[in-house]
Design an enzyme around this catalytic site. Structure first.
Site, mmCIF file in Angstrom:
data_model
loop_
_atom_site.group_PDB
_atom_site.id
_atom_site.type_symbol
_atom_site.label_atom_id
_atom_site.label_comp_id
_atom_site.label_asym_id
_atom_site.label_seq_id
_atom_site.Cartn_x
_atom_site.Cartn_y
_atom_site.Cartn_z
ATOM 1 N N SER A 55 0.603 -1.424 0.089
ATOM 2 C CA SER A 55 0.101 0.071 0.305
ATOM 3 C C SER A 55 1.348 0.753 0.038
ATOM 4 C CB SER A 55 -0.745 -0.025 0.592
ATOM 5 O OG SER A 55 -0.149 0.050 2.780
ATOM 6 N N ASP A 203 -5.134 7.181 9.743
ATOM 7 C CA ASP A 203 -4.418 5.769 10.153
ATOM 8 C C ASP A 203 -3.424 5.450 10.769
ATOM 9 O OD1 ASP A 203 -2.201 5.529 7.977
ATOM 10 O OD2 ASP A 203 -4.112 4.049 6.435
ATOM 11 N N HIS A 206 -0.107 5.312 6.908
ATOM 12 C CA HIS A 206 0.253 5.497 5.381
ATOM 13 C C HIS A 206 0.060 6.971 5.350
ATOM 14 C CE1 HIS A 206 -2.045 1.596 5.495
ATOM 15 N NE2 HIS A 206 -0.493 1.287 4.526
#
Length: 244
Positions: A55, A203, A206
């Site tokens: 990701s 979060d 990220h």
């Protein structure tokens, strides 16, 4: 002290959040995009830089144009360097998953291969030897496909929730692989970003668009040693500063 506290915050958050788990449908969409990019790359005469990761490479939570692979492409274009960047990042990817899908990804010429995997292994407590073997297998596959392909390994770090020894071994796995394979190493992909709330999404792990800018610099610091023409480093780097 502040920097240490921020990094600890990052590590704590990592305990609860993986690197962007996605649904099967979403993974299929990403793979389809990767295939399209691959076909586009094959149709050009440019050299290919393939970013292969999870990701973090896929720019989770952002438009892909805000991610570091796309920003690297913009920099290469601005400097007149003939390289085509392929973003083959897949959210939630592990080293095992990466190994399983690598064969079809390599069905094209790749001049520079940037390997960014392992973080999700660490968060799941997968044995270090297993992750290391998978990363080694991927490095071997790239070399077997084309010995001339230059490989860059992106290092990562994880929280000590699996134990301090595990976290330490995980961190050292990357420089050990880079040394034994004589490949380039990005010491810590998220250097200057990890643990800084303003540079990360809600979060906590990220990067935001601004965080991705910093990650771009971390990648560029190593990538430039390969793509910049010999003797033109100072002039080119001055142009990079002007572009920023």
């Amino acid at each position: 002290m502040l920097k240490v506290l921020k990094f600890r915050y990052f590590l704590v958050v990592l305990i609860f959040v993986g690197c962007g788990e996605t649904s099967e449908k979403k993974q299929t969409e990403i793979q389809t995009e990767a295939v399209s990019s691959t076909e586009e790359a094959i149709s050009t005469d440019d050299k290919v830089i393939l970013f292969y990761g999870n990701s973090l490479t896929a720019a989770y939570g952002l438009d892909t144009k805000e991610g570091f692979p796309y920003r690297i492409q913009l920099r290469l274009d601005s400097l007149g360097l003939d390289y085509k960047v392929i973003n083959s990042g897949l959210s939630g990817e592990t080293t095992s998953g990466g190994l399983n899908r690598l064969d079809w990804v390599l069905n094209q010429p790749v001049d520079i291969f940037v390997l960014e995997l392992g973080a999700n292994d660490g968060l799941r407590g997968i044995p270090i030897t297993e992750s290391m073997n998978n990363l080694q297998a991927m490095i071997d596959m790239v070399k077997d496909k084309n010995p001339e392909t230059q490989i860059i390994l992106a290092g990562m770090q994880i929280p000590p929730n699996m134990g301090a020894d595990y976290a330490s071994q995980f961190k050292m796995m990357y420089p050990a692989l880079a040394k034994s394979n004589d490949i380039e190493l990005i010491p810590f992909l998220l250097e200057g970003v990890a643990g800084i709330p303003d540079l990360n999404l809600e979060d906590g792990i990220h990067p935001t668009a601004e965080g991705q800018r910093i990650v771009t610099e971390n990648v560029w610091d190593v990538l430039k040693t390969i793509v910049l023409p010999q003797g033109g480093t100072e002039v080119t780097e001055k142009l990079v500063e002007e572009l920023n």
